[in-house]
Design a protein around this motif. Structure first.
Motif, PDB file in Angstrom:
ATOM      1  N   ALA A  65      -3.070 -13.724  47.366  1.00  6.89           N
ATOM      2  CA  ALA A  65      -2.262 -13.122  48.431  1.00  6.89           C
ATOM      3  C   ALA A  65      -0.975 -13.898  48.688  1.00  6.89           C
ATOM      4  N   VAL A  66      -1.092 -15.219  48.755  1.00  4.17           N
ATOM      5  CA  VAL A  66       0.079 -16.042  49.096  1.00  4.17           C
ATOM      6  C   VAL A  66       0.313 -17.173  48.098  1.00  4.17           C
ATOM      7  N   GLY A  67      -0.546 -17.293  47.093  1.00  2.00           N
ATOM      8  CA  GLY A  67      -0.452 -18.408  46.153  1.00  2.00           C
ATOM      9  C   GLY A  67       0.748 -18.325  45.230  1.00  2.00           C
TER      10      GLY A  67
ATOM     11  N   GLY B  29      -0.903  -9.337  48.869  1.00  2.00           N
ATOM     12  CA  GLY B  29      -0.152 -10.032  49.910  1.00  2.00           C
ATOM     13  C   GLY B  29       1.284 -10.236  49.502  1.00  2.00           C
ATOM     14  N   PRO B  30       1.951 -11.197  50.108  1.00  2.00           N
ATOM     15  CA  PRO B  30       3.349 -11.470  49.740  1.00  2.00           C
ATOM     16  C   PRO B  30       3.526 -11.834  48.263  1.00  2.00           C
ATOM     17  N   SER B  31       2.482 -12.441  47.662  1.00  2.24           N
ATOM     18  CA  SER B  31       2.567 -12.798  46.238  1.00  2.24           C
ATOM     19  C   SER B  31       2.195 -11.604  45.361  1.00  2.24           C
ATOM     20  N   LEU B  32       0.910 -11.306  45.259  1.00  2.00           N
ATOM     21  CA  LEU B  32       0.472 -10.196  44.421  1.00  2.00           C
ATOM     22  C   LEU B  32       0.749  -8.862  45.117  1.00  2.00           C
TER      23      LEU B  32
ATOM     24  N   ILE C 202       1.523  -5.439  40.488  1.00  5.61           N
ATOM     25  CA  ILE C 202       0.183  -5.454  39.907  1.00  5.61           C
ATOM     26  C   ILE C 202       0.170  -4.942  38.471  1.00  5.61           C
ATOM     27  N   LYS C 203       1.175  -4.156  38.095  1.00  7.91           N
ATOM     28  CA  LYS C 203       1.221  -3.662  36.717  1.00  7.91           C
ATOM     29  C   LYS C 203       1.387  -4.803  35.709  1.00  7.91           C
ATOM     30  N   GLU C 204       1.853  -5.961  36.184  1.00 10.54           N
ATOM     31  CA  GLU C 204       2.038  -7.105  35.294  1.00 10.54           C
ATOM     32  C   GLU C 204       0.726  -7.832  34.999  1.00 10.54           C
ATOM     33  N   ILE C 205      -0.271  -7.605  35.811  1.00 18.82           N
ATOM     34  CA  ILE C 205      -1.528  -8.354  35.635  1.00 18.82           C
ATOM     35  C   ILE C 205      -2.745  -7.426  35.524  1.00 18.82           C
ATOM     36  N   HIS C 206      -2.543  -6.132  35.648  1.00 13.86           N
ATOM     37  CA  HIS C 206      -3.662  -5.208  35.845  1.00 13.86           C
ATOM     38  C   HIS C 206      -4.672  -5.229  34.697  1.00 13.86           C
ATOM     39  N   ASN C 207      -5.941  -5.148  35.114  1.00 16.14           N
ATOM     40  CA  ASN C 207      -7.053  -5.045  34.180  1.00 16.14           C
ATOM     41  C   ASN C 207      -8.065  -4.094  34.805  1.00 16.14           C
TER      42      ASN C 207
ATOM     43  N   LEU D 277     -10.538 -20.883  43.779  1.00 19.54           N
ATOM     44  CA  LEU D 277      -9.533 -21.700  43.091  1.00 19.54           C
ATOM     45  C   LEU D 277      -8.490 -22.173  44.109  1.00 19.54           C
ATOM     46  N   LYS D 278      -8.953 -22.778  45.175  1.00 21.22           N
ATOM     47  CA  LYS D 278      -8.103 -23.171  46.302  1.00 21.22           C
ATOM     48  C   LYS D 278      -6.919 -24.024  45.867  1.00 21.22           C
ATOM     49  N   ASN D 279      -7.137 -24.939  44.955  1.00 19.82           N
ATOM     50  CA  ASN D 279      -6.072 -25.839  44.520  1.00 19.82           C
ATOM     51  C   ASN D 279      -4.888 -25.088  43.925  1.00 19.82           C
ATOM     52  N   MET D 280      -5.178 -23.896  43.354  1.00 20.55           N
ATOM     53  CA  MET D 280      -4.142 -23.150  42.654  1.00 20.55           C
ATOM     54  C   MET D 280      -3.274 -22.302  43.580  1.00 20.55           C
ATOM     55  N   GLU D 281      -3.471 -22.418  44.868  1.00 19.84           N
ATOM     56  CA  GLU D 281      -2.494 -21.833  45.786  1.00 19.84           C
ATOM     57  C   GLU D 281      -1.142 -22.520  45.612  1.00 19.84           C
ATOM     58  N   GLU D 282      -1.182 -23.810  45.296  1.00 21.06           N
ATOM     59  CA  GLU D 282       0.051 -24.595  45.226  1.00 21.06           C
ATOM     60  C   GLU D 282       0.242 -25.323  43.906  1.00 21.06           C
TER      61      GLU D 282
END
Length: 316
Positions: free
Chosen positions: A291-293, A9-12, A18-23, A256-261
């Protein structure tokens, strides 16, 4: 837990490449409900430029009734009426299926509307909530899915795109019975993840499980169908049934809903995640969190921490 589905999404994928977090255990989900076919095609090509040979999932919108053509958010107020034109839904015959006094759970059950009147050109609702109703948001009425076609036009276009680009997985939304899996297999060359999010799917679970390798329990849409208080019991039953039949299970919605913000999860989320992983699920899905977190990398870190904790746990 062997796999993590991360929603693009706008975030990931944009702010965070994605190359910064890819596994290797990541599957990248594109929500087919958002964007045109050309947008999604461009997105897939862009993702593959960032990292080669990544696993991609196109999540079909399915026969979920959504708002459409709403150019400006509609303000709704508790106990006040508002209207939507009959062409402001993604299914043109929606108005033919609804009747006064029906309850509509909108936007993942954050809004409740009551159908007041169905006219030739518009539907009048009484809102039991206050807020902004946006475009492309779900409008769910319990027990209505059985009267709606399994695949909408956009689903069929996305399946063709997935075949063209050799996409790894298709998320089959709002499955109700085994024969719909068979219908999808005839159209798609991708692996199918059958999403369990309707009561009818739960009632037909045994037949569905005989026809798939993967299922995903979407707790959000399922909760609007059965009632949120029933989710723990249904979740446990579906997982146990899937394991008994040798089917791999993904779990989604508010992991992990809380971690959106915020940079850390709540203790309740960690506790829930612990028992989710201990239940033997094959993987989990992050939706808005990635996506948006704001804290995508932190979310992924906590998932790995919890997985490592469970794999090495011992009583001190």
């Amino acid at each position: 837990m062997q796999k993590i589905i991360l929603t693009i999404g706008p975030s990931l994928g944009n702010k965070i490449p994605i190359k910064e977090i890819h596994n290797e255990n990541f599957i990248y989900r594109i929500n087919g409900a958002h964007g045109s076919i050309e947008d999604i095609k461009t997105q897939i090509k862009a993702l593959r430029k960032q990292v080669k040979n990544i696993k991609i999932l196109i999540d079909l919108p399915g026969n979920k009734i959504r708002t459409s053509g709403i150019l400006k958010p509609i303000e709704v107020k508790k106990d006040k009426d508002f209207s939507l034109k009959i062409n402001q839904f993604n299914y043109k015959d929606f108005y033919k299926l609804i009747k006064p006094k029906m309850e509509v759970f909108a936007n993942d059950s954050t809004f409740l509307f009551i159908v007041k009147e169905v006219r030739d050109k518009e539907i009048i609702f009484t809102s039991k909530s206050s807020g902004l109703l946006l475009n492309n948001k779900g409008m769910h009425i319990r027990n209505l899915h059985k009267n709606i076609p399994f695949l909408f036009d956009k689903d069929k276009e996305l399946i063709k795109l997935a075949n063209e680009l050799n996409v790894d997985f298709i998320g089959a939304s709002f499955i109700r019975k085994s024969k719909e899996i068979e219908e999808l297999k005839k159209l798609s060359s991708s692996k199918i993840i059958a999403k369990v999010e309707t009561l009818e799917a739960v009632n037909n679970l045994y037949e569905i499980l005989k026809n798939v390798e993967f299922i995903l329990i979407d707790r959000g849409d399922l909760s609007t169908e059965i009632g949120i208080e029933k989710i723990p019991r249904f979740q446990k039953y579906i997982i146990e049934m899937a394991h008994h039949n040798g089917v791999k299970v993904f779990l989604a919605t508010q992991i992990l809903k809380n971690m959106e913000e915020k940079p850390i999860p709540t203790i309740a989320e960690i506790d829930d995640l612990y028992y989710i992983i201990k239940s033997g699920v094959f993987g989990i899905q992050l939706s808005e969190e990635s996506a948006v977190g704001t804290y995508v990398k932190e979310c992924i870190k906590f998932l790995h921490l919890m997985n490592d904790e469970i794999n090495s746990e011992k009583i001190i």
